[in-house]
Design an enzyme around this catalytic site. Structure first.
Site, PDB file in Angstrom:
ATOM      1  N   ASP A  37       0.811  -1.224   0.000  1.00 50.77           N
ATOM      2  CA  ASP A  37       0.000   0.000   0.000  1.00 50.77           C
ATOM      3  C   ASP A  37       0.838   1.265   0.000  1.00 50.77           C
ATOM      4  O   ASP A  37       0.351   2.340  -0.330  1.00 50.77           O
ATOM      5  CB  ASP A  37      -0.852   0.047   1.273  1.00 50.77           C
ATOM      6  CG  ASP A  37      -2.110  -0.793   1.152  1.00 50.77           C
ATOM      7  OD1 ASP A  37      -2.585  -0.992   0.030  1.00 50.77           O
ATOM      8  OD2 ASP A  37      -2.600  -1.242   2.203  1.00 50.77           O
TER       9      ASP A  37
HETATM   10  C1  BGC Z   1       0.038  -0.075   5.622  1.00 53.57           C
HETATM   11  C2  BGC Z   1       0.227   1.135   6.432  1.00 53.57           C
HETATM   12  C3  BGC Z   1      -0.294   2.358   5.725  1.00 53.57           C
HETATM   13  C4  BGC Z   1      -1.693   2.132   5.243  1.00 53.57           C
HETATM   14  C5  BGC Z   1      -2.291   3.256   4.458  1.00 53.57           C
HETATM   15  C6  BGC Z   1      -1.378  -0.160   5.221  1.00 53.57           C
HETATM   16  O1  BGC Z   1      -1.645  -1.259   4.483  1.00 53.57           O
HETATM   17  O2  BGC Z   1       0.500  -1.182   6.325  1.00 53.57           O
HETATM   18  O3  BGC Z   1       1.559   1.268   6.796  1.00 53.57           O
HETATM   19  O4  BGC Z   1      -0.208   3.464   6.563  1.00 53.57           O
HETATM   20  O5  BGC Z   1      -1.767   0.970   4.507  1.00 53.57           O
HETATM   21  O6  BGC Z   1      -1.687   3.479   3.264  1.00 53.57           O
HETATM   22  O1  IFM Z   2      -1.216  -5.406   1.511  1.00 54.20           O
HETATM   23  C1  IFM Z   2      -1.418  -4.553   2.593  1.00 54.20           C
HETATM   24  C2  IFM Z   2      -2.709  -4.934   3.258  1.00 54.20           C
HETATM   25  O2  IFM Z   2      -3.791  -4.797   2.384  1.00 54.20           O
HETATM   26  C3  IFM Z   2      -2.960  -4.147   4.509  1.00 54.20           C
HETATM   27  N1  IFM Z   2      -1.843  -4.219   5.392  1.00 54.20           N
HETATM   28  C4  IFM Z   2      -0.563  -3.900   4.818  1.00 54.20           C
HETATM   29  C5  IFM Z   2      -0.254  -4.618   3.532  1.00 54.20           C
HETATM   30  C6  IFM Z   2       1.034  -4.083   2.911  1.00 54.20           C
HETATM   31  O3  IFM Z   2       0.989  -2.724   2.653  1.00 54.20           O
END
Ligand code: BGC
Ligand code: IFM
Length: 815
Positions: A487
């Site tokens: 993400d």
């Molecule tokens: C990630 C976070 C991030 C969020 C929003 C998550 O999946 O682990 O570190 O802040 O997404 O982008």
């Molecule tokens: O792939 C994502 C997931 O959807 C939510 N937690 C963090 C992951 C890596 O960014």
């Protein structure tokens, strides 16, 4: 240091001191009514949606971290002293304390001055309520005159509004009290369709429904006025903060035990019977009176608890294993499977680390979660798949998240995470392999939950691939969009202005340049899976189409996605490589290494082996495999959020446990059981129990992240419970290391276990048939010879019995 121990037989983790390094929580409820429950009775409850139907208040991210919950106070009326058996909120010294977190229940016990009290908290199956089953014993030589106070604080339904709109909410709270039941009816004036209630099995000495009457002015939860004085205020809340508190006086002879059942329930009219009469100002109590009467009787509470136990025995009974490794056994047999059910129910919404407000159900997350729970609750997996697919756009793209209450896509986040559509194929393929239920492919499912747009689910899968084909970049690799699995890799979000945050800046890019090698690998797999679906579903024309696409993308990944020693990660908005030896930082990323090998890329020609060796050389640490190296030491606006984290945390070179099992699976594909199991053990919470002071999170569930080697706190875990790590580690351990996996034609048994293991046994229920499996080593390799019900068979797939037999005996010899 350890803060407890596993009681493997009882399927419980027993916490022996309340001051754990973090709140060590459990979940109660697994259908519609849910609660977070910490080892000190903290946490809150909600109905279906942690944001839109929050029932009680917990104060997460507070001081201390876990505050507010399902509290009970025990007062000695002789001298006015009191304690909380759950330690919180009084926090005085207890003579004895324990919390047994079990499957869907917790028992929290505390003792002080010869008074022992214990509360078993759980949600009965099929009910929208929670039980606090309290017992108190007088272990003194003389009688004890006690007062018991219970309290829950109501949340005013929408957790976001509750936290922010108090100018209004301080004036809206309303309750009713009738037959000693407290009804919380805030909003009933306008909605007339829902309310909560709190009841007790004992005659009440008093009650409170106004928080400040219970606590007293300028007093805290550790010293409430009602408890200190031994007398409730019989208060009725008018606005402010409605609570439900009961006061019961007990006189206990030496050795005497008494049991009190408290019940907190929720009622919401069914959709087709939305509202009570328009002018009704008093709630429709007859709707819940039978339920209240039922659970005021402890016999029914015992029966409900037995039914809950039985439910979990059935679910966990689908896979049970006995291996030479205690950690593998307890994770696979109990805790990892249990965690998979939590991620199914909660997705990423409500935990110690997630407020329940910020996130609905993730499209990518929920599809992946399916890998871990489909064997336990296939019918519910089916519904989840249909709900997810209904949020897909006609283009094949998808909303990144949807709200469980409305089941509609979340517009704040939107779509454009270009990995999302592929996970639907992977989820559906797994569902089909597990169940053989091909009827799901013909289910009519809308796009963007819009009536009139319904097409068969199979068409949704085709659109997933079409979306990828419509979003191909300059090297022939898939465009990354807002981000892919990672993400925080936001390659289309940049600005020249110093100090800009990672947010996408409008006009900064048209999003047609940055490409993801990871999605390339994912697409190879999803195309192969879709070809498999098409073959099994009798659509031969499509088989070839998708295999060709897989082949083509495989070639593209090798041509433009290989860096010499490992797979590249991406091309950024300027066409520059990411995850290459040419970069100064972020030279090698984990995601494409694991995933490309899972997709079969380079398995034949040795590149896969090279990629995994590079993982071992550059990314592996004793606490797990870090996400990338070298960590970003500064913020790069053209990379986005990933570099906003300090080195070693989260996506910036943290040990992101979620993709460790990709490497574990990849190692088994290359036949390396020792390495696979070694990586598994590094992140396995049970194996880390001894280092709880460093690890900090619960030793019974996986965490999303363990601080990487660049972090000052290397080895410290964060974000336990709600993570794709749950499903993927379960899948890696059961389907790849133990090698027992569902296929269209039967159950595959193809273990890739450590050389030192002399074998293992397992029971796996697959399509209603129990497979009793025993694996023995006759040599150090992975070659498998199978005997099924005494007859040798070719290959590694055990077919379902043709004669309708309900058990199959499988013997596997490894050489
Ligand atoms: C990630 C976070 C991030 C969020 C929003 C998550 O999946 O682990 O570190 O802040 O997404 O982008
Ligand atoms: O792939 C994502 C997931 O959807 C939510 N937690 C963090 C992951 C890596 O960014």
């Amino acid at each position: 240091m350890k803060y407890g121990y596993f009681d493997d037989k009882a399927r419980e983790y027993v916490i022996t001191r309340p001051d754990t390094p973090m709140p060590w929580i459990n979940y109660i409820g697994c259908e519609g009514y849910f609660g977070i429950l910490s080892a000190t009775a903290g946490g809150y409850s909600y109905y279906k949606d942690a944001r839109l139907r929050r029932l009680t208040r917990g104060r997460y991210n507070n001081v201390p971290l876990d505050f507010g919950g399902r509290y009970i106070y025990v007062r000695d009326n002789a001298d006015g002293s009191f304690f909380s058996p759950s330690w919180m909120p009084v926090r005085g010294k207890l003579d004895d304390y324990s919390c047994r977190h079990g499957m869907g229940y917790s028992v929290i016990s505390g003792k002080k001055n010869g008074i022992a009290a214990s509360t078993r908290y759980f949600v009965p199956m099929g009910e929208n309520l929670e039980i606090w089953d309290f017992t108190v014993t007088n272990e003194r030589a003389e009688s004890a005159d006690l007062s018991i106070f219970s309290i829950a604080e109501f949340c005013l339904w929408d957790a976001q509004d509750d936290a922010t709109n108090f100018q209004r909410n301080f004036s809206t709270g309303q309750v009713e009290v009738e037959d000693e039941v407290i009804y919380h009816k805030t909003e009933y004036r306008e909605r007339r369709n829902h309310f909560a209630w709190f009841a007790c099995s004992e005659k009440l000495t008093g009650f409170d429904t106004q928080r400040e009457a219970f606590l007293g002015p300028w007093r805290g939860w550790e010293d409430p006025k009602a408890v200190a004085e031994g007398k409730s205020g019989d208060s009725i809340a008018h606005g402010w903060q409605p609570v439900a508190s009961n006061h019961i006086k007990l006189s206990l002879k030496p050795g005497e035990t008494r049991r009190i059942v408290f019940v907190l329930g929720y009622h919401e009219n069914p959709r087709d019977q939305k509202f009570d009469p328009p002018n009704s100002q008093t709630i429709n109590k007859k709707l819940v009176k039978p339920t209240i009467a039922k659970f005021r009787d402890p016999k029914n509470v015992d029966a409900a608890f037995a039914a809950l136990k039985e439910n979990w025995d059935t679910l966990l009974g689908k896979i049970q294993v006995q291996t030479p490794d205690v950690h593998t056994d307890r994770m696979v047999n109990v805790w990892n499977a249990y965690q998979c059910m939590a991620t199914f129910n909660m997705s990423r919404s409500a935990s110690t680390f997630e407020s329940g407000i910020g996130r609905g159900l993730g499209f990518r997350d929920s599809n992946q979660d399916l890998l871990g729970f489909v064997h336990m609750v296939p019918e519910r997996a089916r519904q989840r798949i249909l709900d997810l697919a209904a949020t897909q756009f006609a283009s094949g793209g998808a909303y990144h998240q949807y709200q469980p209450m409305t089941k509609k896509g979340n517009n704040d986040i939107g779509g454009g995470f270009n990995d999302d559509p592929h996970w639907l194929i992977i989820g559906v393929a797994q569902y089909l392999k597990e169940t053989g239920d091909f009827s799901i492919l013909d289910e009519k499912v809308p796009f963007d939950t819009t009536p009139g747009t319904e097409v068969p689910l199979y068409e949704h899968l085709r659109r997933s691939i079409q979306y990828a084909l419509d979003n191909i970049g300059p090297h022939g690799l898939p465009l990354i969009g807002q981000a892919d699995w990672n993400d925080c890799l936001n390659l289309n979000c940049f600005s020249d202005e110093p100090g800009q945050s990672f947010q996408c800046l409008k006009g900064a890019t048209d999003g047609k340049t940055a490409e993801s090698v990871f999605i390339g690998g994912l697409m190879v797999l999803s195309c192969k899976e879709l070809a498999g679906v098409a073959k099994a579903a009798g659509k031969p024309g499509d088989v070839e189409t998708y295999l060709e696409l897989a082949q083509k993308m495989d070639e593209t990944v090798r041509k433009h996605g290989w860096d010499g020693e490992w797979f590249l990660r991406a091309y950024d908005n300027f066409g520059k490589k990411i995850g290459s030896h040419e970069n100064e930082e972020g030279k090698i990323y984990i995601e494409p290494q694991g995933f490309c090998v899972i997709a079969g890329i380079g398995v034949e020609d040795g590149t896969a082996r090279k990629a995994l060796d590079s993982v071992n050389k550059h990314l592996a640490t004793k606490h797990g495999i870090v996400l990338q190296q070298p960590a970003y030491t500064r913020y790069y606006i053209e990379l986005g959020e990933i570099s906003s984290y300090p080195p070693g945390y989260k996506e910036n070179a943290g040990i992101f446990c979620h993709n460790n099992p990709w490497v574990i699976i990849a190692e088994t594909i290359l036949g390396n059981g020792d390495q696979a199991h070694d990586y598994y053990t590094r992140i396995c919470p049970s194996a880390r129990e001894e280092i709880s002071d460093l690890h900090k999170n619960e030793p019974y569930v996986f965490s999303q992240m363990i601080a990487g080697k660049d972090a000052p706190t290397h080895g410290e875990a964060k974000n336990s419970w709600l993570t794709g790590t749950a499903a993927w580690t379960f899948f890696a351990a059961t389907a790849y290391i133990l090698g027992i996996r569902a296929e269209y034609d039967g159950l595959r048994v193809q273990p890739v276990i450590p050389k030192a293991w002399d074998g293992f046994t397992a029971t796996r229920v697959f399509r209603g048939v129990t497979f009793d499996i025993s694996v023995k080593r006759a040599g150090k390799g992975n070659r498998v010879a199978l005997t099924v019900d005494g007859k040798a068979i070719d290959g590694t797939i055990v077919p379902l019995p043709k004669d309708g037999a309900k058990t199959v005996k499988v013997e596997a010899v490894l050489s």
